[in-house]
Design a protein around this motif. Structure first.
Motif, PDB file in Angstrom:
ATOM      1  N   TRP A 372       0.830  -1.203   0.000  1.00 14.40           N
ATOM      2  CA  TRP A 372       0.000   0.000   0.000  1.00 14.40           C
ATOM      3  C   TRP A 372       0.862   1.250   0.000  1.00 14.40           C
ATOM      4  O   TRP A 372       1.797   1.356   0.783  1.00 14.40           O
ATOM      5  N   LEU A 373       0.506   2.173  -0.894  1.00 14.45           N
ATOM      6  CA  LEU A 373       1.149   3.494  -0.904  1.00 14.45           C
ATOM      7  C   LEU A 373       0.134   4.458  -0.302  1.00 14.45           C
ATOM      8  O   LEU A 373      -0.931   4.667  -0.892  1.00 14.45           O
ATOM      9  N   THR A 374       0.422   5.013   0.849  1.00 15.71           N
ATOM     10  CA  THR A 374      -0.585   5.873   1.481  1.00 15.71           C
ATOM     11  C   THR A 374      -0.058   7.272   1.780  1.00 15.71           C
ATOM     12  O   THR A 374      -0.733   8.057   2.419  1.00 15.71           O
ATOM     13  N   SER A 375       1.134   7.591   1.300  1.00 12.51           N
ATOM     14  CA  SER A 375       1.675   8.918   1.608  1.00 12.51           C
ATOM     15  C   SER A 375       0.807  10.007   0.975  1.00 12.51           C
ATOM     16  O   SER A 375       0.070   9.747   0.020  1.00 12.51           O
ATOM     17  N   PRO A 376       0.873  11.227   1.524  1.00 11.28           N
ATOM     18  CA  PRO A 376      -0.018  12.292   1.053  1.00 11.28           C
ATOM     19  C   PRO A 376       0.246  12.697  -0.406  1.00 11.28           C
ATOM     20  O   PRO A 376       1.277  12.333  -0.970  1.00 11.28           O
ATOM     21  N   SER A 377      -0.673  13.463  -0.950  1.00  7.50           N
ATOM     22  CA  SER A 377      -0.546  13.964  -2.331  1.00  7.50           C
ATOM     23  C   SER A 377       0.791  14.652  -2.528  1.00  7.50           C
ATOM     24  O   SER A 377       1.270  15.318  -1.632  1.00  7.50           O
ATOM     25  N   GLY A 378       1.346  14.501  -3.713  1.00  6.57           N
ATOM     26  CA  GLY A 378       2.572  15.224  -4.011  1.00  6.57           C
ATOM     27  C   GLY A 378       3.820  14.455  -3.613  1.00  6.57           C
ATOM     28  O   GLY A 378       4.924  14.897  -3.856  1.00  6.57           O
ATOM     29  N   TYR A 379       3.654  13.274  -2.990  1.00  8.64           N
ATOM     30  CA  TYR A 379       4.826  12.499  -2.597  1.00  8.64           C
ATOM     31  C   TYR A 379       5.193  11.429  -3.636  1.00  8.64           C
ATOM     32  O   TYR A 379       6.057  10.600  -3.388  1.00  8.64           O
ATOM     33  N   GLY A 380       4.475  11.454  -4.743  1.00  8.05           N
ATOM     34  CA  GLY A 380       4.899  10.624  -5.866  1.00  8.05           C
ATOM     35  C   GLY A 380       4.282   9.240  -5.945  1.00  8.05           C
ATOM     36  O   GLY A 380       4.867   8.344  -6.544  1.00  8.05           O
ATOM     37  N   LYS A 381       3.079   9.076  -5.378  1.00 11.36           N
ATOM     38  CA  LYS A 381       2.424   7.765  -5.496  1.00 11.36           C
ATOM     39  C   LYS A 381       2.151   7.416  -6.957  1.00 11.36           C
ATOM     40  O   LYS A 381       2.554   6.363  -7.445  1.00 11.36           O
ATOM     41  N   THR A 382       1.474   8.380  -7.632  1.00 14.82           N
ATOM     42  CA  THR A 382       1.136   8.134  -9.029  1.00 14.82           C
ATOM     43  C   THR A 382       2.393   8.024  -9.881  1.00 14.82           C
ATOM     44  O   THR A 382       2.471   7.203 -10.789  1.00 14.82           O
ATOM     45  N   THR A 383       3.402   8.873  -9.549  1.00 15.38           N
ATOM     46  CA  THR A 383       4.648   8.835 -10.301  1.00 15.38           C
ATOM     47  C   THR A 383       5.286   7.450 -10.238  1.00 15.38           C
ATOM     48  O   THR A 383       5.721   6.911 -11.257  1.00 15.38           O
ATOM     49  N   LEU A 384       5.289   6.854  -9.029  1.00 11.07           N
ATOM     50  CA  LEU A 384       5.886   5.526  -8.897  1.00 11.07           C
ATOM     51  C   LEU A 384       5.117   4.512  -9.738  1.00 11.07           C
ATOM     52  O   LEU A 384       5.708   3.686 -10.435  1.00 11.07           O
ATOM     53  N   MET A 385       3.793   4.598  -9.679  1.00  9.20           N
ATOM     54  CA  MET A 385       2.958   3.699 -10.480  1.00  9.20           C
ATOM     55  C   MET A 385       3.323   3.816 -11.961  1.00  9.20           C
ATOM     56  O   MET A 385       3.467   2.822 -12.663  1.00  9.20           O
ATOM     57  N   GLN A 386       3.468   5.061 -12.409  1.00  8.79           N
ATOM     58  CA  GLN A 386       3.740   5.278 -13.834  1.00  8.79           C
ATOM     59  C   GLN A 386       5.146   4.817 -14.202  1.00  8.79           C
ATOM     60  O   GLN A 386       5.382   4.351 -15.311  1.00  8.79           O
TER      61      GLN A 386
END
Lengths: 539, 572
Positions: A372-386
């Motif tokens: 689970w990636l639960t860090s707040p917005s702007g910490y690169g969750k989507t970036t890591l996924m991409q």
């Protein structure tokens, strides 16, 4: 030469049968038109002269010229019809290919770093690409026909009255070469400006109509309407300037042609007086010139048309990304015992940003539990996924997929796009799945009762105006797509946003049972949805 | 300049009638254009006559030139120059006329859109309207600039040519006159077929356009499914379908062009053969004089193709008419939408709003009710949560409270005084509304926030901070001057929403209406955002939020809407 222009001519070469047929017919048509006038002119002059003496009138063979005249009028008529059909057919075929190939070029690129302007792209591929037809249709064909007719004309004149041919070389060169060049210089510039201004106008219109609520509430509706009217007026003025410029060049051409007519008449009459030319031929030469002028008038915009098509192809070509993306992810042997994702020293920075979104990330992910990636917005969750999906390429570090292939990675993006088409199409996306499989997937994400109440169930057309799924329904549709694809690596970006907690829990439980022995990474704001043995992955 | 009014346009029965009415705006220019066209034909006739005289004289009497010849040459040169120059005036007039008409059409449509307001959304998508007001209206240029004037000339010019031909004899004009009605007859037959094919073609074009824009928008879905090649194939198929239907139209359209070409060619052939045999004394028919000079022959032969020229030009403009009439149909559909009737005097809400009461308020679109009537109170300093399953009418209720939709029944009271809030400017100035889909203009962040009003950078940043968007704007390439593009540029959905929220705060409303404001926020930001709202309420604001999320303690009131029973209201 831009890549796309090259490709255009390659495709045109593939259609060379139809394309050269068009060119041949166009030439035949133009020549028959000129000849029809000339022969008719000669015929009535000759008969008029012959008619002066009874003997000559009696001996005049009028059958042959009569037949020639009829033949020419028929070949001109049918030549024109055939020419138009053949040239259009050839050019439309080229455009069909070009359009779908261009789409494929766009589809080969990942647009996460530099988002694709979808309106611009689609209007280029729909409308702008049609300007490309002018390369062959309004440039090559009329240009070549004009040159050929002019040469033949000059040769014919030289045959009957050599001094006249000398006189005519200069105005002809002017009409055939200088005028098209001038046309190119004068018209192309405003035409391009016009194109840009019309784009701005569309943008203003779109701003107006996609912001209705805001504009009404802030009392800016009339202000935005005025902005649109102004940009339309600016474009209209340019349009007027363009047509004015075009007409000025045309007038110059008309004046040269008027001079040519006077020259022909003057030299013809002189030749007649000096006995170099028969009386029957003066009128013929005049009509020959008139016939040629009709051909030149259509040909004088050839160069500009060429440039217009060229520019259009250039614009379309600019859509395709400048630099090729190379997938830097590593995929190792399928025989490895354990499938794993190994991330080492990963760093990524968006081109517009100063700071790296992800830096120094290392992790090993396996099939034992969900991450689970639960860090707040702007910490690169989507970036890591991409990055994991290969949609972005890191500046540093390695992502290694052990025992996996690129086509084994499934991802549900944050924005699930609904495509225009049936529910079935939206689930399958050109794959083949049975009805049973589709219903089973819908059941897993609790969309089955929603799908059952649609008028034509799986074959119901989804989209704006008819059956637009809500945000939560769309998310679940995205999950269903992923279930159907059945891949060993699953990346879920915010899969439960807009779905209430209880339902999210039920769906995730089902997925836990279904997706065993797979690598699952999920990003979410809801920590409460995590199962007991799930692991947190911190960025 | 004549004006058109919207009421006359609304009464049109079809697009053709609308085009005719709109064309009347440029009546004066059209009259001038007709005049210039007639002048041009007259010049052509005179030029032909001079050519005929000069050649005739040279061929028959090879003596020294007669004194009139010098002035004939001068006249010929002058006429040729005049004929070359005339098109410049014609183009200028035609462009002026066409721009005039299109400007007025745009103005009328925009005025009507301003009346229709949100009613528009029900019937037209924003892309459809944007195209209508840009490329579609623009594409009627050729119709108003060229087709309309040419239509009249196509009648007048052949008539003038026929009259001129009568100078020599009666048979040639008779032949021309007999062939003339055949042309429109064939063209009507062909045109009928072509119009049908053209409609089919337009459908294919729309399909192709929709498919392209949709698949490009959804390109990532196809990429993720590894199915781009299949999509390329299906796009190619649709593109080929469009090619086939276009060729169908062109086959018919070219047929009418070919027909004119045929008449024009055959008339030259007929006149030539007829005159030739006449000269050879094979017969004596159709001429005024017994002995015919060459000048008559030259005159007739040169004028014969001119007879069909205006018709050929009109035929080439066929597509302009077809395009314009489909645009006109589209316009008419929009113009005939009825705006919601204007309401009477607009009351100004009280200076200090303490309470807003909904009394059996029934919302809906047109006559279709959505949800059940609702009664509740929104009090100063309180935050109310609006919840319930999707489709139950949360967004419609917010639209209604924003005065964007009329209520079907029931009323709204402000401080116990009933007030008509629909389309009420005074009311709308007091509220801030953030919609579910963030609405941003293709313009700088600054302009998106200010919307044409004056604010200092400090005020802008205060509002941005309140909306948790200050950091995000700082990270953008040009900060406040960053231009939002169609695809959002670097803004994600959640970020765009926060910019829209900052705008709402900036304009300092009394009542805040927020549709799913936290859907795209993470826990931390959502909490900070709620804290900001509480601050806003504590300062004397009223807040109504719709959300899918479960009710949490920080709301003063929760309204739970449901489809088949009246709402449940609970208080903290």
């Amino acid at each position: 030469m831009p890549e796309l222009v090259k490709r255009y001519f390659q495709l045109l070469w593939q259609q060379r049968g139809m394309a050269s047929l068009g060119l041949l017919l166009a030439t035949i048509t133009a020549l028959s038109g000129i000849a029809l006038l000339a022969v008719s002119g000669w015929f009535i002059s000759a008969t008029a002269v012959a008619g002066l003496s009874l003997v000559a009138a009696h001996g005049f063979n009028y059958f042959a010229p009569g037949a020639v005249v009829r033949g020419l009028s028929i070949s001109r008529t049918f030549g024109r019809y055939g020419e138009r059909l053949a040239t259009h057919e050839a050019t439309f075929r080229v455009i069909s290919h070009l359009r779908s190939e261009m789409f494929a070029t766009l589809a080969r690129h990942n647009w996460q770093e530099q988002p694709l302007n979808s309106h611009e792209a689609s209007s280029r591929l729909l409308d702008d690409i049609r300007h490309a037809e002018s390369l062959y249709l309004s440039a090559l064909v009329p240009g070549l026909v004009m040159l050929l007719s002019s040469l033949l004309y000059l040769a014919t004149v030289a045959l009957f009255l050599p001094p006249l041919a000398l006189w005519l070389i200069l105005p002809l060169l002017f009409s055939v070469i200088a005028v098209p060049l001038l046309y190119l210089r004068r018209v192309l510039q405003p035409q391009n400006t016009l194109h840009q201004q019309r784009n701005l106008q569309w943008r203003d219109a779109h701003s107006l109509f996609s912001n209705l609520r805001t504009l009404i509430l802030f009392d800016r509706l009339s202000h935005q309407s005025d902005t649109l009217s102004d940009s339309a007026s600016i474009a209209d003025t340019t349009e007027q300037q363009t047509s004015d410029a075009r007409q000025r060049v045309n007038i110059l051409n008309q004046l040269v042609q008027a001079a040519m007519l006077l020259l022909v008449l003057w030299q013809g009459l002189l030749g007649l007086a000096a006995g170099q030319l028969e009386g029957t031929l003066v009128f013929m030469l005049l009509l020959l010139t008139l016939g040629l002028q009709e051909v030149i008038t259509t040909g004088s915009s050839a160069l500009a048309a060429f440039a217009l098509g060229y520019k259009a192809l250039q614009r379309i070509g600019q859509l395709s990304p400048a630099k090729q993306q190379v997938d830097q992810r590593l995929f190792t042997d399928a025989n490895e015992k354990q499938t794993q994702i190994i991330i080492q020293g990963l760093e990524y920075r968006y081109p517009s940003r100063q700071e790296a979104t992800i830096s120094g990330l290392s992790a090993t992910l396996d099939t034992d539990n969900w991450y689970w990636l639960t860090s707040p917005s702007g910490y690169g969750k989507t970036t890591l996924m991409q990055l994991l999906a290969g949609q972005l390429q890191p500046q540093q570090g390695v992502i290694r997929y052990a025992g996996l292939q690129p086509d084994q990675i499934g991802m549900m993006p944050q924005q699930v796009s609904l495509l225009q088409g049936s529910l079935r199409f939206n689930l399958c996306l050109h794959h083949d799945f049975s009805d049973a499989e589709l219903w089973e997937a819908l059941h897993t994400v609790e969309l089955d009762s929603w799908a059952e109440q649609l008028p034509e169930q799986l074959d119901t057309w989804l989209g704006k105006g008819s059956h637009l799924p809500s945000g939560g329904e769309l998310k679940r549709l995205g999950l269903a797509r992923l279930i159907l694809l059945d891949r060993p690596v699953l990346l879920l970006d915010e899969p439960t946003a807009g779905i209430d907690t209880e339902r999210s829990q039920r769906i995730l439980q089902r997925l836990q049972q279904r997706w065993t022995n797979r690598i699952v990474i999920i990003s979410s704001h809801d920590i409460q949805l995590m199962a007991a043995d799930d692991q947190l992955l911190t960025l | 300049m004549s004006q058109i009014s919207i009421s006359t346009l609304q009464q049109c029965s079809d697009g053709q009638q609308l085009l005719r009415l709109a064309g009347k705006i440029s009546r004066r220019e059209n009259r001038w254009l007709t005049g210039l066209g007639v002048l041009q034909t007259a010049a052509t006739i005179a030029i032909t006559a001079l050519f005929a005289l000069l050649i005739n004289n040279a061929v028959y009497s090879q003596a020294s030139p007669a004194p009139w010849q010098q002035s004939a040459w001068l006249a010929l040169a002058a006429l040729l120059i005049l004929r070359a120059l005339l098109p410049l005036w014609q183009t200028r007039l035609a462009d002026k006329a066409s721009i005039n008409v299109r400007n007025q059409l745009r103005a009328v449509v925009l005025e009507h859109c301003a009346d229709l307001q949100l009613n528009l959304e029900q019937h037209f998508s924003s892309a459809e309207l944007s195209n209508l007001l840009s490329s579609e209206i623009d594409s009627t240029r050729d119709y108003f600039a060229e087709f309309l004037p040419q239509q009249r000339l196509a009648m007048l010019t052949p008539l003038l040519i026929m009259l001129a031909c009568l100078w020599s004899g009666w048979l040639v004009p008779l032949l021309l006159a007999l062939s003339a009605p055949l042309v429109p007859l064939f063209m009507i037959i062909v045109g009928h077929k072509a119009a049908e094919a053209s409609r089919r073609n337009l459908t294919e074009l729309t399909r192709l356009g929709n498919l392209l824009s949709d698949r490009i928008k959804g390109i990532s879905a196809l990429q993720l499914a590894n199915r781009c090649d299949e999509e390329q194939q299906s796009l190619f198929k649709q593109s080929e379908k469009f090619r086939h239907s276009t060729m169908q139209v062109l086959r018919l359209a070219f047929l009418s062009g070919t027909l004119l070409e045929f008449f024009s060619a055959i008339s030259i052939a007929m006149v030539a053969v007829y005159l030739g045999l006449l000269y050879l004394d094979k017969y004596q028919i159709g001429m005024w004089q017994d002995t015919l000079t060459l000048s008559h022959g030259i005159f007739l032969l040169m004028l014969a193709p001119e007879f069909y020229l205006p018709l050929r030009r009109l035929g080439a403009l066929y597509h302009a008419r077809a395009d314009a009439s489909s645009v006109a149909d589209h316009l008419l559909k929009l113009l005939q939408l009825q705006p919601i009737s204007a309401t009477e005097a607009k009351q100004t809400p009280a200076e200090n709003i303490d309470q807003i009461s909904l009394q059996q308020l029934q919302t809906g679109y047109g006559d279709t009710a959505i949800g059940k009537p609702l009664s509740c109170n929104l009090k100063r300093g309180q935050i109310t949560l609006l919840t319930g399953p999707s489709g139950v009418g949360k967004s419609t209720l917010l639209d209604t409270l924003a005065g964007l939709h009329p209520a079907i029944s029931g009323q709204v009271e402000v401080n116990q005084t009933a007030i008509n809030i629909f389309n009420n400017r005074h009311w709308q100035q007091r509220i801030g509304y953030m919609t579910q889909q963030p609405e941003l203009l293709f313009d700088s962040i600054r302009h998106n926030l200010c919307l044409g009003r004056e604010f200092s950078d400090e005020q802008l940043y205060d509002a941005l901070k309140q909306a948790r968007a200050a950091q995000l704007v700082d990270a953008l390439p040009e900060q406040l001057d960053y231009c939002v593009s169609d695809s959002g540029g670097f803004l994600s959905g959640g970020q765009a929403q926060r910019i829209a929220l900052a705008r709402v705060f900036l304009h300092q409303p009394d009542l805040l209406l927020l549709d799913e404001p936290t859907a795209n926020l993470d826990q931390e930001n959502a909490q900070a955002f709620m804290a900001g709202l509480q601050q806003f309420a504590a300062n004397g604001g009223i807040v109504l939020i719709s959300s899918h999320r479960d009710a949490q303690t920080q709301f003063d009131q929760v309204i739970n809407l449901s489809a088949d029973q009246s709402a449940e209201i609970s208080h903290a």
